[in-house]
Design an enzyme around this catalytic site. Structure first.
Site, PDB file in Angstrom:
ATOM      1  N   HIS A 120      20.919  61.007 -43.268  1.00 19.34           N
ATOM      2  CA  HIS A 120      19.575  60.737 -43.777  1.00 19.34           C
ATOM      3  C   HIS A 120      19.041  61.863 -44.662  1.00 19.34           C
ATOM      4  CE1 HIS A 120      18.645  57.706 -40.277  1.00 19.34           C
ATOM      5  NE2 HIS A 120      19.802  57.477 -40.874  1.00 19.34           N
ATOM      6  N   HIS A 129      26.516  48.476 -40.276  1.00 18.00           N
ATOM      7  CA  HIS A 129      25.439  48.009 -41.170  1.00 18.00           C
ATOM      8  C   HIS A 129      25.724  48.392 -42.612  1.00 18.00           C
ATOM      9  CE1 HIS A 129      23.407  52.001 -41.532  1.00 18.00           C
ATOM     10  NE2 HIS A 129      23.688  52.164 -40.257  1.00 18.00           N
ATOM     11  N   ASP A 184      26.893  57.184 -43.173  1.00 13.97           N
ATOM     12  CA  ASP A 184      26.105  56.411 -42.220  1.00 13.97           C
ATOM     13  C   ASP A 184      25.629  55.153 -42.950  1.00 13.97           C
ATOM     14  OD1 ASP A 184      24.317  55.398 -40.360  1.00 13.97           O
ATOM     15  OD2 ASP A 184      22.798  56.932 -40.732  1.00 13.97           O
ATOM     16  N   ASP A 216      23.490  48.749 -45.252  1.00 19.06           N
ATOM     17  CA  ASP A 216      22.537  49.570 -46.006  1.00 19.06           C
ATOM     18  C   ASP A 216      22.717  51.045 -45.707  1.00 19.06           C
ATOM     19  OD1 ASP A 216      21.609  48.904 -43.378  1.00 19.06           O
ATOM     20  OD2 ASP A 216      19.628  49.671 -43.891  1.00 19.06           O
ATOM     21  N   GLU A 256      19.417  47.973 -41.448  1.00 19.79           N
ATOM     22  CA  GLU A 256      19.378  48.725 -40.191  1.00 19.79           C
ATOM     23  C   GLU A 256      18.443  49.920 -40.280  1.00 19.79           C
ATOM     24  OE1 GLU A 256      20.765  51.857 -37.287  1.00 19.79           O
ATOM     25  OE2 GLU A 256      20.587  51.934 -39.464  1.00 19.79           O
TER      26      GLU A 256
END
Length: 493
Positions: free
Chosen positions: A458, A77, A116, A79, A146
């Protein structure tokens, strides 16, 4: 600063990753990165298209001698999660990620790194741009959004892809091969309140909870890490119960799939209670720090006297609000009874905003069981509705059911053991991968997921391991060499 990253091995991956990180790519703001990928595909003279929702698909013919192998979909993904430390001056909309090398790790200066899923995307770009890597026909699928809804995977129509095998490059442990994942659902609780004039003879404080690890609300939820929203609520509850504390505003957490690292509130108390309030609150702060001493050694909780606000939250609403947050589950709800050590169902109280007459609470509930996902979601709905909130469910997506008879799973499990001298950890994970969604329109595609070591995803502590990326790159190339033959064909090798 990023020039040092370009010198790392394998250079082809780290250079593509550095190029990616120069492009802003927040979820739902992917226009620039979509154009970047289109330009990349066109520069290689490969068939490149953007589907109706914004996913980019780039096709590359098989290398010489590999034409009789099954077509492989390489998927990642585009994003990334945009998170930064409160004291970091950085504009995700205009600036590229500032990276540096720390031993065996690549990190970012006060922000998320974007490994990520940037490393997975960079690896796919490396395959597409190569002229000396053996591979079958490739369909590179770069999905959008995502991290905040998986709308790219949801919007991919049946028939866009012809591949029979899908390799999802979005796992964050290099000894793990994913064969299943959790689904999820967003829970939003909202209500309005009347702002009342701040009582006379009060004193105001800003309470700050900072320094928590944060992390991925799926992969890290079982670790017992601190949730800034829950910690803040303990302080507010105690102040309200013992000293009649009144709330002016709260701003806690961030993205729904990140464990909240920080929370800030402005409150008032009677001046006459100042000394006892400070004494008891500091005792509670010390207790909380002691509870989290091992897991959260950098936890900071501070009170700072500020100007008294003109308005506070309605008392009745405030009581229901604080008690609802206390009652709402955060963390693991149920462990899997089938797969040892796997979290089946969990919830993350991700975001709380209370300001100017409006409260919004955002949660992300995950589960590999659709029935348990709904069970926990209804439990949370009940808590918030009892406190007068209007609750909505949205963004529901399915889990990816494990297939222990997967042909590609056996092939790459055997390859992993051959390359590394030990067995891979084959498992389902509690994160939300796109495979479950893609399976809905591509039920016959054989899927697995793997990737390099990425820690702290994150959060601004996100870091990618250099040696693990080398291991991942060698593994990916070996897998592509060993893709099985198409049906009814024989090998020419």
């Amino acid at each position: 600063m990023n020039s040092a990253i370009r010198k790392l091995e394998p250079k082809v991956i780290w250079n593509h990753f550095t190029d990616l990180n120069a492009v802003p790519r927040a979820s739902k703001k992917e226009e620039k990165i979509i154009q970047f990928m289109v330009d990349f595909g066109n520069s290689l003279n490969l068939k490149t298209q953007v589907d109706t929702v914004g996913n980019v698909i780039i096709q590359k013919p098989a290398s010489t001698g590999m034409e009789n192998r099954k077509t492989v979909i390489l998927q990642g993904h585009l994003d990334m999660v945009h998170q930064k430390n409160a004291d970091t001056n950085f504009d995700f909309n205009t600036e590229g990620i500032k990276m540096y090398v720390d031993g065996d790790w690549v990190k970012a200066k006060g922000t998320t790194l974007g490994a990520d899923n940037g490393l997975g995307v960079a690896a796919i770009m490396a395959i597409l741009s190569s002229n000396n890597i053996a591979h079958p026909a490739i369909e590179a699928l770069f999905t959008i959004d995502e991290e905040t809804g998986m709308t790219g995977a949801m919007g991919l129509k049946a028939g866009e892809l012809q591949g029979e095998i899908l390799l999802n490059l979005d796992t964050e442990e290099d000894d793990e091969i994913g064969m299943g994942c959790a689904g999820g659902i967003d829970i939003t609780a909202e209500r309005n309140y009347t702002e009342e004039t701040t009582p006379k003879n009060t004193i105001a404080y800003e309470i700050s909870v900072t320094g928590l690890n944060g992390g991925h609300s799926g992969m890290d939820i079982h670790k017992g890490l601190g949730n800034a929203n829950k910690i803040m609520n303990r302080l507010l509850y105690n102040g309200f119960e013992h000293f009649g504390l009144r709330i002016c505003e709260i701003n806690g957490g961030g993205l729904r799939n990140a464990i909240p690292r920080e929370s800030f509130s402005t409150v008032v108390i009677d001046k006459i209670s100042k000394e006892s309030f400070l004494f008891e609150t500091n005792e509670l702060i010390n207790n909380i720090k002691q509870e989290f001493l091992t897991l959260e050694p950098e936890l900071s909780i501070e009170l700072k006297e500020v100007d008294t606000p003109k308005k506070v939250m309605d008392l009745g609403v405030q009581e229901g609000f604080i008690k609802a947050i206390y009652a709402a589950l955060n963390g693991v709800y149920k462990m899997s009874s089938d797969i040892k050590g796997l979290v089946e169902t969990s919830n993350n109280i991700a975001r709380i905003i209370a300001k100017q007459g409006s409260i919004t609470i955002n949660c992300l509930t995950r589960s590999s069981s659709e029935t348990n996902k709904l069970d926990l979601a209804n439990s949370l709905r009940s808590v918030f509705e009892l406190a007068g909130f209007e609750v909505t469910f949205s963004g529901s997506y399915p889990g990816w059911q494990p297939n222990i008879n997967s042909e590609i799973l056996k092939i790459i499990s055997d390859l992993y053991e051959k390359l590394n001298g030990e067995k891979a950890h084959v498992a389902a994970c509690h994160a939300g991968l796109e495979c479950g969604i893609l399976k809905q329109n591509y039920p016959n595609v054989d899927m697995v997921s793997f990737g390099p070591n990425i820690k702290g995803a994150h959060s601004p502590d996100e870091r990618a391991q250099i040696s693990s990326t080398q291991k991942f790159w060698a593994f990916l190339q070996e897998i592509l060499k060993n893709i099985p033959l198409k049906n009814n064909t024989t090998s020419s090798q």
